[in-house]
Every structure is written in C-alpha cells, then in structure tokens.
Design an enzyme around this catalytic site. Structure first.
Site, PDB file in Angstrom:
ATOM      1  N   CYS B 135      -0.749   6.795   0.616  1.00 28.37           N
ATOM      2  CA  CYS B 135      -0.919   6.728   2.068  1.00 28.37           C
ATOM      3  C   CYS B 135      -0.146   7.845   2.747  1.00 28.37           C
ATOM      4  CB  CYS B 135      -0.456   5.363   2.579  1.00 28.37           C
ATOM      5  SG  CYS B 135      -0.515   5.196   4.378  1.00 28.37           S
ATOM      6  N   CYS B 138       1.601   6.859   5.993  1.00 28.42           N
ATOM      7  CA  CYS B 138       2.815   6.047   5.841  1.00 28.42           C
ATOM      8  C   CYS B 138       3.975   6.903   5.364  1.00 28.42           C
ATOM      9  CB  CYS B 138       2.615   4.951   4.798  1.00 28.42           C
ATOM     10  SG  CYS B 138       1.155   3.967   5.035  1.00 28.42           S
ATOM     11  N   ASP B 139       3.703   7.772   4.407  1.00 27.35           N
ATOM     12  CA  ASP B 139       4.795   8.348   3.622  1.00 27.35           C
ATOM     13  C   ASP B 139       5.072   9.826   3.884  1.00 27.35           C
ATOM     14  OD1 ASP B 139       4.758   5.830   2.573  1.00 27.35           O
ATOM     15  OD2 ASP B 139       3.712   6.381   0.732  1.00 27.35           O
TER      16      ASP B 139
END
Lengths: 109, 320
Positions: B135, B138-139
């Site tokens: 992701c 997200c990261d």
C-alpha cells in the site's frame, strides 16, 4: 475519542508501555491510511469488551514519528503487543475481529 | 419461508457491492452487506481518484468509499464487518456464514473483488511490513528521503511510483518488458518525473535484508545479468487475482478464477451466474476494465437483475 483507548505520543510512549500492568496493544496508524480506518472500529470494540485484560492504545505516526521509527514500523496499520514493556508480537495489515482475537488469545485467556 | 430469510445478501463492499446495495436498498430489498475485513476494497489503498465522473477535482479513494457506504446506509443497507467464512449456494434459500453465524437469503450478489498479486518470493513475505509494502498510500511516508523500487508496468504501478516521489528521492520502476502497459497520460507523467528511473526487461529474483529490506536482486531477462539494487522499500503492482476461492466448486469460474456471468456470453441477465439467484459483479468478474466506474455500473446491473429475478420468483410462488 473512543472510550477505553489510550492515545499515545512520542513523549508518553515509554512511560505508558512500561507503566502498564496490563499488556498493551499499540495501533500505529495515520489519517491517510485506508486500512487503518477499517480496523479502528474493531479496536474500539475490543477495547470495550476486553478492557480488563488488554489495554488498547493508538499512536499517530504522522505526529509521532520517533516511536514508529524506534520500533521499525514501515507499514501501517501495524499492531504491536507489549507485555511488561517488551514487544511480544507484531501484526501487520488490517485484520478482522475474529482473526485479531485469535492472535491475541494468549493475553485474553 | 421463515422470517429470517432475507431478500438479498451482498458479499463484498467495493464500488460494485456498494452500488448494488444502494439500488437494492432503494428497491426495498433490505440488503445485508457482508463487507469483509478489507471493507471498501482496493480503492482503500489508493490515493487520488481522478477518473470517476462527478469529482472534477479528484477524490481520495478511501473518502470516495466512505461516501459510497454512507449512501448505501442511508437507504437502509445493514452491514456486517467481517469476512464470509463459507457459503452454500446448492439450495435456496442460500446460506452465508460469518464464522458460526448463518445468514440466509433468497438471492446473493457476489462482489468480492480482486486483490494485488505479490511476487510470491519467500523473502518478500518475510519482509512484508519491513520494507515490502502492498500500500503506497499507507507506507510511502516511511520512505522519506530514501531510494525505493516499484515493480510493475501498468497504471497502478505508475500511480504508485508517482505518488512515492513525494517522499522518496529516487523511485526505480522495475518492469519485465521494455515498454509500459500503462495509459498514455500516466506514462507521460512518469517519464517527465525526474525522480523516477526505469529498469527495463528486469525481474526481481530475491528481496534482500535481514530485519529490514536492504536491496533487491534483479535479473535482466534479455541478458540474464544479475545485479543488486540498493533500496529500502519495494512496492509491488504486478496485477490482480480475484477473491473467489470462497465459491470453489459452486460458481463457474474461468482459469484465473474470475466468476463467469451470462453477460460475458452476450446474454441477459448480464450478471447471472451458473446458479439461479446468484449474481456477480465488479472485479471478481471483470479482468478487462477493472475501473471503479465499471464496477459500480455492474453493481447496478446486479441489483436490477436481482430485483427482477426476485419479483419473478415471488410471482411464480403466488400463482402456484
């Protein structure tokens, strides 16, 4: 802010983790993370149902990058379970309630 | 039929499932949606959606799915946030289990979507969450001022690579061919971005690193030359596979696991499967278009197909 959940910061992290007589499950999360939003209600449920055995805590990695860095968090959501101040388990990615409870069965016994 | 049998259960909560829910709820079918642990589907892992009509400024994937869900809820959709553990579609009413809890319904809409394919390396699984990510949204944040790699050559790979240049100093796009599959507009953007470099004709053979990712072993498929790419992060975007294992031996699927519907054979009702009363829509069916808007369109079809089928059945029962 949900009941039964501790909101940690870089400043309060160690004190809270070390000082807790219960195991603490810390949710490393951020506002821009879709899967973090998915698991938030699950953690709220677990906090209200299992609060006597397990402390649920949240750490916003965006505001508190130090703690995330210290524990090598490179993906969110990451859940780290601390017992007596030590890392006992880490779970990466969104999980359902059933799966989470199973992963936490040791401390919820 | 007993009271505990619902009109329709919808499995999966991406654009297809939630659109089906909006239509089914407005048709008074009181849908139960089992939305899954990955509720919201693949859009929950994306950033800016720029090609969904009605959002000229673009909208974040998770925000868009929150709106879809709100709309479905507004008309009375009920939600269960868990994965379905098994289904029995062999007899009507159909049964859908969430752990030990059984839900029954006259019709089922399958909208379980697809998920990102991984490389399938052992080292990749070990370093998941330690430099290997599924992701980018997200990261990406964790790779500020670092050098990272994206694997793949389609729109999602380029979208991730472009997004990651906000954080990383250099993003190497590793692609097994010498040209990209991605759309022209995404290619233009990627080629114009100074932080993106391209490693053509190359595949990742191993993910290196003990506690955290320290590099990738890359092989050139033309020359067989092996090299090491020192990066601290790897994002994989090499395609998708459908989430249809749940229906093993029950729903007809193609070789890759996508659910077969009548629509694929040019017949109607387009979303009908091999089982009467079970309809399928979205990315678990469609491996050609795979867009939020096409999934939503198919979700609408599935709800209309379901409504008509239920009506016809009720009519049969009344006249019997």
């Amino acid at each position: 802010m949900a009941e039964g959940i501790l909101y940690l910061s870089d400043d309060t992290f160690d004190e809270t983790i070390q000082g807790s007589d219960k195991p603490v499950l810390v949710d490393f999360w951020a506002e821009w993370c879709g899967p973090c939003k998915m698991i938030a209600p699950v953690l709220e449920e677990i906090a209200s149902e299992q609060g006597e055995q397990l402390q649920i805590a949240k750490l916003n990695v965006d505001d508190n990058p130090d703690a995330a860095r210290r524990f090598g968090v490179l993906s969110i959501p990451t859940l780290i379970l601390f017992r007596n101040g030590e890392v006992e388990k880490r779970l990466v990615g969104a999980k359902g309630k059933g799966q989470l409870l199973q992963e936490l069965s040791d401390v919820l016994a | 039929m007993p009271d505990d049998v619902r009109e329709v259960i919808i499995i999966g909560s991406g654009p297809a499932g939630l659109t089906a829910a909006v239509y089914a709820a407005r048709a008074n079918l009181h849908p139960l949606m089992i939305e899954g642990v990955d509720a919201g589907g693949q859009l929950m892992l994306t950033t800016e959606v720029e090609n969904y009509p009605g959002f000229p400024e673009g909208i974040l994937g998770p925000d868009m799915m929150a709106r879809f869900r709100e709309q479905a809820e507004r008309f009375g959709t009920e939600f269960v946030t868990a994965n379905v553990s098994k289904v029995d579609l062999s007899a009507r009413p159909f049964s859908v289990w969430v752990d030990d809890e059984e839900h029954r319904s006259r019709a089922v809409i399958v909208s379980t979507g697809a998920r990102a394919r991984m490389l399938g390396l052992e080292s990749e699984a070990q370093l998941l969450g330690h430099g290997v990510s599924t992701c980018a949204t997200c990261d990406g944040f964790f790779f500020r001022d670092q050098e990272i790699a994206v694997v793949g050559g389609g729109d999602s790979a380029l979208e991730e690579a472009l997004f990651l240049t906000k954080f990383a100093t250099k993003v190497t796009l590793i692609h097994r061919r010498a040209e990209l599959r991605a759309s022209k507009i995404m290619q233009d953007r990627a080629f114009a971005n100074e932080r993106i470099e391209f490693l053509w004709d190359s595949v990742v053979e191993d993910v290196l690193g003990d506690q955290t990712l320290s590099g990738l072993r890359v092989r050139n498929v033309k020359t067989d030359a092996v090299s090491e790419l020192p990066v601290t992060g790897m994002f994989v975007a090499i395609g998708h596979f459908p989430n249809t294992n749940l229906f093993d031996g029950q729903l007809d699927r193609d070789d890759e696991g996508y659910v077969l519907t009548k629509g694929l054979a040019g017949e109607t009702p387009a979303t009908a499967t091999n089982i009467e009363g079970v309809f399928a829509c979205g990315d678990c069916v469609d491996h050609v278009y795979r867009q939020a808007v096409t999934a939503a369109g198919m979700g609408c079809q599935a709800a209309i197909d379901t409504e008509r089928w239920l009506e016809a059945k009720a009519h049969e029962e009344r006249s019997a």
